[in-house]
Motif scaffolding. Structure first.
Motif, PDB file in Angstrom:
ATOM      1  N   SER A 144     -12.939  -7.679  25.617  1.00  0.00           N
ATOM      2  CA  SER A 144     -12.762  -9.111  25.900  1.00  0.00           C
ATOM      3  C   SER A 144     -11.935  -9.276  27.168  1.00  0.00           C
ATOM      4  N   THR A 145     -12.456 -10.060  28.090  1.00  0.00           N
ATOM      5  CA  THR A 145     -11.752 -10.310  29.350  1.00  0.00           C
ATOM      6  C   THR A 145     -11.235 -11.745  29.386  1.00  0.00           C
ATOM      7  N   GLU A 146     -10.625 -12.122  30.492  1.00  0.00           N
ATOM      8  CA  GLU A 146     -10.035 -13.452  30.638  1.00  0.00           C
ATOM      9  C   GLU A 146     -11.049 -14.546  30.278  1.00  0.00           C
ATOM     10  N   GLY A 147     -10.631 -15.450  29.410  1.00  0.00           N
ATOM     11  CA  GLY A 147     -11.493 -16.537  28.969  1.00  0.00           C
ATOM     12  C   GLY A 147     -12.204 -16.278  27.651  1.00  0.00           C
ATOM     13  N   SER A 148     -12.131 -15.037  27.155  1.00  0.00           N
ATOM     14  CA  SER A 148     -12.797 -14.703  25.902  1.00  0.00           C
ATOM     15  C   SER A 148     -12.008 -15.204  24.703  1.00  0.00           C
ATOM     16  N   THR A 149     -12.733 -15.555  23.656  1.00  0.00           N
ATOM     17  CA  THR A 149     -12.114 -15.977  22.402  1.00  0.00           C
ATOM     18  C   THR A 149     -13.117 -15.751  21.283  1.00  0.00           C
ATOM     19  N   LEU A 150     -12.669 -15.816  20.051  1.00  0.00           N
ATOM     20  CA  LEU A 150     -13.547 -15.656  18.893  1.00  0.00           C
ATOM     21  C   LEU A 150     -13.082 -16.626  17.821  1.00  0.00           C
ATOM     22  N   TRP A 177     -11.360  -3.207  10.168  1.00  0.00           N
ATOM     23  CA  TRP A 177     -10.294  -2.492  10.870  1.00  0.00           C
ATOM     24  C   TRP A 177     -10.516  -2.549  12.379  1.00  0.00           C
ATOM     25  N   LEU A 178      -9.422  -2.495  13.119  1.00  0.00           N
ATOM     26  CA  LEU A 178      -9.460  -2.453  14.582  1.00  0.00           C
ATOM     27  C   LEU A 178      -8.373  -1.514  15.079  1.00  0.00           C
ATOM     28  N   ILE A 179      -8.718  -0.718  16.069  1.00  0.00           N
ATOM     29  CA  ILE A 179      -7.740   0.099  16.788  1.00  0.00           C
ATOM     30  C   ILE A 179      -7.687  -0.428  18.213  1.00  0.00           C
ATOM     31  N   TYR A 180      -6.532  -0.906  18.613  1.00  0.00           N
ATOM     32  CA  TYR A 180      -6.436  -1.564  19.923  1.00  0.00           C
ATOM     33  C   TYR A 180      -6.255  -0.542  21.046  1.00  0.00           C
ATOM     34  N   LEU A 181      -7.051  -0.751  22.103  1.00  0.00           N
ATOM     35  CA  LEU A 181      -7.023   0.105  23.287  1.00  0.00           C
ATOM     36  C   LEU A 181      -6.636  -0.725  24.515  1.00  0.00           C
ATOM     37  N   SER A 182      -5.942  -1.831  24.267  1.00  0.00           N
ATOM     38  CA  SER A 182      -5.628  -2.783  25.333  1.00  0.00           C
ATOM     39  C   SER A 182      -4.675  -2.188  26.362  1.00  0.00           C
ATOM     40  N   GLY A 192      -2.182 -13.342  25.859  1.00  0.00           N
ATOM     41  CA  GLY A 192      -2.937 -13.992  24.788  1.00  0.00           C
ATOM     42  C   GLY A 192      -3.673 -12.975  23.939  1.00  0.00           C
ATOM     43  N   GLY A 193      -4.822 -13.380  23.349  1.00  0.00           N
ATOM     44  CA  GLY A 193      -5.668 -12.450  22.610  1.00  0.00           C
ATOM     45  C   GLY A 193      -5.124 -11.998  21.270  1.00  0.00           C
ATOM     46  N   ALA A 194      -4.302 -12.828  20.624  1.00  0.00           N
ATOM     47  CA  ALA A 194      -3.751 -12.443  19.321  1.00  0.00           C
ATOM     48  C   ALA A 194      -4.842 -12.414  18.260  1.00  0.00           C
ATOM     49  N   LEU A 195      -4.707 -11.507  17.301  1.00  0.00           N
ATOM     50  CA  LEU A 195      -5.486 -11.582  16.073  1.00  0.00           C
ATOM     51  C   LEU A 195      -4.736 -12.555  15.161  1.00  0.00           C
ATOM     52  N   ARG A 196      -5.309 -13.708  14.932  1.00  0.00           N
ATOM     53  CA  ARG A 196      -4.653 -14.736  14.112  1.00  0.00           C
ATOM     54  C   ARG A 196      -5.321 -14.768  12.733  1.00  0.00           C
ATOM     55  N   SER A 197      -4.527 -14.517  11.701  1.00  0.00           N
ATOM     56  CA  SER A 197      -5.037 -14.573  10.332  1.00  0.00           C
ATOM     57  C   SER A 197      -4.402 -15.751   9.606  1.00  0.00           C
ATOM     58  N   GLY A 363      -5.880  -9.986  31.672  1.00  0.00           N
ATOM     59  CA  GLY A 363      -6.079  -8.597  31.271  1.00  0.00           C
ATOM     60  C   GLY A 363      -7.353  -8.392  30.468  1.00  0.00           C
ATOM     61  N   THR A 364      -7.541  -7.158  30.011  1.00  0.00           N
ATOM     62  CA  THR A 364      -8.713  -6.786  29.219  1.00  0.00           C
ATOM     63  C   THR A 364      -8.266  -6.311  27.849  1.00  0.00           C
ATOM     64  N   ARG A 365      -8.769  -6.985  26.841  1.00  0.00           N
ATOM     65  CA  ARG A 365      -8.446  -6.674  25.445  1.00  0.00           C
ATOM     66  C   ARG A 365      -9.569  -5.800  24.895  1.00  0.00           C
ATOM     67  N   THR A 366      -9.285  -4.514  24.736  1.00  0.00           N
ATOM     68  CA  THR A 366     -10.296  -3.562  24.284  1.00  0.00           C
ATOM     69  C   THR A 366      -9.909  -3.024  22.916  1.00  0.00           C
ATOM     70  N   ALA A 367     -10.907  -2.775  22.078  1.00  0.00           N
ATOM     71  CA  ALA A 367     -10.636  -2.229  20.752  1.00  0.00           C
ATOM     72  C   ALA A 367     -11.805  -1.368  20.295  1.00  0.00           C
ATOM     73  N   LEU A 368     -11.490  -0.433  19.432  1.00  0.00           N
ATOM     74  CA  LEU A 368     -12.503   0.248  18.636  1.00  0.00           C
ATOM     75  C   LEU A 368     -12.415  -0.394  17.260  1.00  0.00           C
TER      76      LEU A 368
END
Length: 387
Positions: A144-150, A177-182, A192-197, A363-368
């Motif tokens: 996910s790059t700048e401007g991305s959301t879910l 599950w997610l492993i962050y590679l940010s 930004g880019g928080a995982l909000r639960s 920035g770039t938010r990367t995950a496996l």
């Protein structure tokens, strides 16, 4: 112990430094190669009304299936050493003996060790099944790059709520599950880019015996949110699709029914009368339950489905898209933000945990990321046998 408590209560469990810096770099190297080869594709949340025309764009993440995932599941961890993941990419030698290759092999082993651990700790034995024909464990790179959301969503839901798509597959998503590679030093205020639960603040159930999400194979579809003196307690509501009913003609039929589990005795307490889904005439079960609950909760209203008006008043859907699209959170819930810290692992129950991803500002938010599956509930043996 904390792992099980968090997941049993519908909360996200985070483990820092699950991967080393070398392992993170090795995965990013492979993700980069795959991206150069055009393997990534835009993927947001699907809108079933659009069919194949989803119109994903710049606000959506891009994803790519992990090439060596099927090998990893069956224990062939050496396949992870190939930076191309078995794909032919011009100008790369593979480097199976490199430090990066060895790091990816270690990651493969860690992921399957994690699956075995979760299967045991959460008492979900079919999760340990490695047969791809019956257990469709999933894994992919997400970028996910700048401007991305879910937007807010659920990863899994009761088969009965899926309409014609329900009860078709042998397995379902069990643990997300997610492993962050940010990027290093990721900061929520800047990046930004928080995982909000959105877990419930106070879950009232015997968590040592009963988890949210699923009970005896019956998946959760809602909460009873009981307000007392300004405080709330949330009790998970489960849907049994095969509640046995004997008709006036003496025939045995499977009906749907909602129930909770007593936190004192662990006995089932039914909160509705039984009903037949085919009599809803095309209405979704979620819409049906919400409309009936709102109707029967009114003062002096006659209750036909819920046992009494108090239960109708306290019932809340687990997945209330109308509420979410209005930007509101469910009764009794709270907001918990988790930063995508490099090398960290997050896990949560796929059925019970509403979540979203905040706007990536920089920035770039990367995950496996992926899902460990467990077996889909099957029709009970001996259902039509005489008592």
């Amino acid at each position: 112990a904390k792992l099980r408590r968090d997941i049993a209560a519908g909360r996200v469990h985070q483990l820092l430094d699950f991967l080393s810096e070398g392992e993170v770099s090795a995965l990013l190297e492979q993700a980069g190669k795959l991206r150069e080869g055009g393997a990534f594709a835009a993927s947001g949340l699907s809108n079933t009304n659009r069919g194949k025309d989803q119109n994903f764009g710049e606000a959506d993440r891009t994803v790519c299936p992990l090439p060596w995932w099927k090998d990893s599941i069956i224990g062939n961890h050496e396949a992870a050493g190939d930076v191309n993941g078995g794909q032919s990419m011009q100008g790369d030698e593979g480097g199976s003996e490199s430090a990066a290759a060895q790091s990816r092999i270690v990651v493969s082993q860690k992921l399957q060790d994690l699956r075995a651990l979760l299967s045991k700790e959460l008492n979900r034995p079919t999760m340990a099944n490695s047969d791809a024909e019956t257990m469709a464990h999933e894994c992919y790179f997400s970028r996910s790059t700048e401007g991305s959301t879910l937007a807010r969503h659920m990863d899994e839901r009761h088969e009965e709520t899926k309409g014609s798509r329900g009860w078709l597959l042998p397995s379902r998503r069990s643990v997300s599950w997610l492993i962050y590679l940010s990027e290093p030093d990721w900061d929520l205020a800047r990046n930004g880019g928080a995982l909000r639960s959105f877990p419930q603040r106070a879950v009232k159930t015997n968590l040592a015996e009963v988890e949210v999400g699923s009970h005896s194979g019956n998946l959760q579809v809602g909460w009873l949110v009981v307000e007392k003196e300004g405080l709330s307690e949330s009790i998970p509501v489960f849907l049994d699709s095969w509640h046995k009913v004997v008709t006036e003609s003496g025939e045995t039929e499977p009906h749907c029914i909602l129930y909770v589990v007593s936190d004192q005795t662990n006995e089932l307490e039914y909160i509705t009368q039984p009903w037949l889904s085919e009599r809803l005439q095309g209405m979704s079960i979620s819409d049906f339950l919400k409309i009936i609950a709102e109707t029967e909760s009114r003062l002096y209203s006659q209750t036909n489905l819920f046992v009494d008006e108090n239960l109708a008043r306290d019932f809340r859907l687990l997945e209330d898209r109308t509420l979410w699209e209005a930007g509101e959170k469910s009764s009794g819930s709270e907001v918990v933000d988790i930063p995508p810290l490099r090398g960290s692992l997050v896990m949560f129950d796929s059925v019970s945990t509403p979540h979203e991803v905040g706007l990536v500002k920089e920035g770039t938010r990367t995950a496996l990321a992926g899902w460990f599956h467990e077996a889909t509930q099957t029709f009970p043996d001996g259902f039509y046998d005489e008592n």
